[in-house]
Design a protein around this motif. Sequence first.
Motif, PDB file in Angstrom:
ATOM      1  N   TYR A 152      -7.962  28.169 -34.090  1.00  0.00           N
ATOM      2  CA  TYR A 152      -8.902  29.190 -34.561  1.00  0.00           C
ATOM      3  C   TYR A 152      -9.719  29.734 -33.396  1.00  0.00           C
ATOM      4  O   TYR A 152      -9.917  30.954 -33.275  1.00  0.00           O
ATOM      5  CB  TYR A 152      -9.828  28.598 -35.621  1.00  0.00           C
ATOM      6  N   ALA A 153     -10.216  28.839 -32.542  1.00  0.00           N
ATOM      7  CA  ALA A 153     -11.033  29.280 -31.410  1.00  0.00           C
ATOM      8  C   ALA A 153     -10.238  30.184 -30.477  1.00  0.00           C
ATOM      9  O   ALA A 153     -10.763  31.176 -29.955  1.00  0.00           O
ATOM     10  CB  ALA A 153     -11.561  28.062 -30.648  1.00  0.00           C
ATOM     11  N   SER A 154      -8.969  29.868 -30.272  1.00  0.00           N
ATOM     12  CA  SER A 154      -8.112  30.708 -29.431  1.00  0.00           C
ATOM     13  C   SER A 154      -7.938  32.100 -30.044  1.00  0.00           C
ATOM     14  O   SER A 154      -7.959  33.108 -29.331  1.00  0.00           O
ATOM     15  CB  SER A 154      -6.750  30.036 -29.243  1.00  0.00           C
ATOM     16  N   SER A 155      -7.788  32.156 -31.367  1.00  0.00           N
ATOM     17  CA  SER A 155      -7.635  33.447 -32.045  1.00  0.00           C
ATOM     18  C   SER A 155      -8.892  34.294 -31.886  1.00  0.00           C
ATOM     19  O   SER A 155      -8.816  35.498 -31.589  1.00  0.00           O
ATOM     20  CB  SER A 155      -7.342  33.226 -33.534  1.00  0.00           C
ATOM     21  N   PHE A 156     -10.064  33.680 -32.059  1.00  0.00           N
ATOM     22  CA  PHE A 156     -11.316  34.433 -31.940  1.00  0.00           C
ATOM     23  C   PHE A 156     -11.583  34.841 -30.495  1.00  0.00           C
ATOM     24  O   PHE A 156     -12.146  35.909 -30.239  1.00  0.00           O
ATOM     25  CB  PHE A 156     -12.479  33.607 -32.478  1.00  0.00           C
ATOM     26  N   GLN A 157     -11.175  34.019 -29.558  1.00  0.00           N
ATOM     27  CA  GLN A 157     -11.349  34.384 -28.157  1.00  0.00           C
ATOM     28  C   GLN A 157     -10.565  35.652 -27.837  1.00  0.00           C
ATOM     29  O   GLN A 157     -11.085  36.582 -27.197  1.00  0.00           O
ATOM     30  CB  GLN A 157     -10.888  33.240 -27.259  1.00  0.00           C
ATOM     31  N   LEU A 158      -9.316  35.716 -28.297  1.00  0.00           N
ATOM     32  CA  LEU A 158      -8.508  36.911 -28.074  1.00  0.00           C
ATOM     33  C   LEU A 158      -9.115  38.128 -28.767  1.00  0.00           C
ATOM     34  O   LEU A 158      -9.147  39.235 -28.204  1.00  0.00           O
ATOM     35  CB  LEU A 158      -7.085  36.668 -28.584  1.00  0.00           C
ATOM     36  N   LEU A 159      -9.598  37.931 -29.994  1.00  0.00           N
ATOM     37  CA  LEU A 159     -10.183  39.039 -30.747  1.00  0.00           C
ATOM     38  C   LEU A 159     -11.427  39.586 -30.064  1.00  0.00           C
ATOM     39  O   LEU A 159     -11.579  40.808 -29.898  1.00  0.00           O
ATOM     40  CB  LEU A 159     -10.519  38.584 -32.163  1.00  0.00           C
ATOM     41  N   PHE A 160     -12.311  38.694 -29.625  1.00  0.00           N
ATOM     42  CA  PHE A 160     -13.579  39.147 -29.060  1.00  0.00           C
ATOM     43  C   PHE A 160     -13.406  39.759 -27.670  1.00  0.00           C
ATOM     44  O   PHE A 160     -14.112  40.691 -27.310  1.00  0.00           O
ATOM     45  CB  PHE A 160     -14.568  37.990 -29.018  1.00  0.00           C
ATOM     46  N   VAL A 161     -12.464  39.255 -26.895  1.00  0.00           N
ATOM     47  CA  VAL A 161     -12.176  39.868 -25.601  1.00  0.00           C
ATOM     48  C   VAL A 161     -11.616  41.273 -25.806  1.00  0.00           C
ATOM     49  O   VAL A 161     -11.999  42.225 -25.105  1.00  0.00           O
ATOM     50  CB  VAL A 161     -11.191  38.998 -24.794  1.00  0.00           C
ATOM     51  N   PHE A 162     -10.725  41.424 -26.794  1.00  0.00           N
ATOM     52  CA  PHE A 162     -10.176  42.750 -27.102  1.00  0.00           C
ATOM     53  C   PHE A 162     -11.281  43.688 -27.586  1.00  0.00           C
ATOM     54  O   PHE A 162     -11.364  44.843 -27.144  1.00  0.00           O
ATOM     55  CB  PHE A 162      -9.095  42.617 -28.173  1.00  0.00           C
ATOM     56  N   ALA A 163     -12.144  43.209 -28.483  1.00  0.00           N
ATOM     57  CA  ALA A 163     -13.210  44.050 -29.027  1.00  0.00           C
ATOM     58  C   ALA A 163     -14.206  44.448 -27.945  1.00  0.00           C
ATOM     59  O   ALA A 163     -14.650  45.598 -27.888  1.00  0.00           O
ATOM     60  CB  ALA A 163     -13.923  43.314 -30.160  1.00  0.00           C
ATOM     61  N   ALA A 164     -14.558  43.509 -27.066  1.00  0.00           N
ATOM     62  CA  ALA A 164     -15.516  43.808 -25.999  1.00  0.00           C
ATOM     63  C   ALA A 164     -14.965  44.853 -25.046  1.00  0.00           C
ATOM     64  O   ALA A 164     -15.690  45.759 -24.603  1.00  0.00           O
ATOM     65  CB  ALA A 164     -15.864  42.524 -25.253  1.00  0.00           C
ATOM     66  N   ASP A 165     -13.675  44.756 -24.730  1.00  0.00           N
ATOM     67  CA  ASP A 165     -13.062  45.738 -23.839  1.00  0.00           C
ATOM     68  C   ASP A 165     -12.976  47.112 -24.508  1.00  0.00           C
ATOM     69  O   ASP A 165     -13.193  48.138 -23.861  1.00  0.00           O
ATOM     70  CB  ASP A 165     -11.667  45.253 -23.445  1.00  0.00           C
ATOM     71  N   ARG A 166     -12.702  47.110 -25.802  1.00  0.00           N
ATOM     72  CA  ARG A 166     -12.563  48.376 -26.523  1.00  0.00           C
ATOM     73  C   ARG A 166     -13.922  49.055 -26.724  1.00  0.00           C
ATOM     74  O   ARG A 166     -14.018  50.288 -26.646  1.00  0.00           O
ATOM     75  CB  ARG A 166     -11.904  48.105 -27.880  1.00  0.00           C
TER      76      ARG A 166
END
Length: 329
Positions: A30-44
């Motif tokens: 779960y933590a890995s999934s949220f890490q990918l999501l938040f890095v993508f959202a922050a960049d976007r």
Amino acid sequence: MTPIAPLIETFLRDTLACQRGASRHTRDSYASSFQLLFVFAADRLKVKPSALTLEQIDAGLVSAFLEHLEDERKNAAVTRNVRLAAIKSFFRFLEYRQPAALEQIRRVLAIPFKKTDTRLVPYLLREELQAVLDAPDPATRDGIRDRAMLHVAVCAGLRVSELTGLKVDDIDLPSMSIRVLGKGRRERTLPLWKPAAAALRAWLAIRGQVATPEVFVNASGEPLSRWGFAYLLRQHAATAARKQPGLAKKRVSPHVLRHTCAMVVLQATGDIRKVSLWLGHATLTTTEVYTRGDPTEKLDAMEAIVPPHLRRGVFQPTDQLIELLRRTS
């Protein structure tokens, strides 16, 4: 605006760990999934991940993230669904915490999972399996450890987390059995084949006194990680491929060893219920996938079936005139 960092911390530490009792493997996923999501959202969104708010993680952004996984990261649909499952679990947690965002939450929960292909499970043939088991060098400490790990993994059909989490107290060598805490915190006791028991006994004799209770440790005396085991397995599979060239075309992962155990048990017993008990599955539905990959099951069915009679026929050549007209029309 609602900061998302405190919410995700509460979800991972309190809800998953304490209330649901999720395993460390689940929490890491779960933590890995949220890490990918938040890095993508922050960049976007051109902000720091710690500055993200709940209102920014809407259905449009989540859908764009899922497309990013497939298009940019080249993830399969199965991986996409795993990430989406973690996100949906978090948003179901938010339903009762953030009622003001209920419409946004429901739109995220409405994102569908993607259909995936149901493929045959990969497994090793007996000659390939024996080559992998023989790959570790029994004249070295690491080789004795690796040989024991491989034998126990195949014999018991363990998940990699079950193998690396196996403790010395879980082993009963006099009865040649081990106790396994599996998925969903379901315990099961499994017998060890004689070669597996002998390999495990040889490792315990030289393991030495270490602080950690886990059976399999690295050179520093710390528990071997699942990534460490996967790395060692790839090395031994490459060595085994010199004797069995077919291994070079296969991806030999820890779960392939589990599939191989299931196929061995199924072919030996012909009983899918015993395979389910051996692997620690919650339902038989999960185990049925192995019957599709076992050709002997189909051969037994063919021998039990009386095929329908094939009516004899006599070939009659087409009339030359009619054939001429067909060609010219």
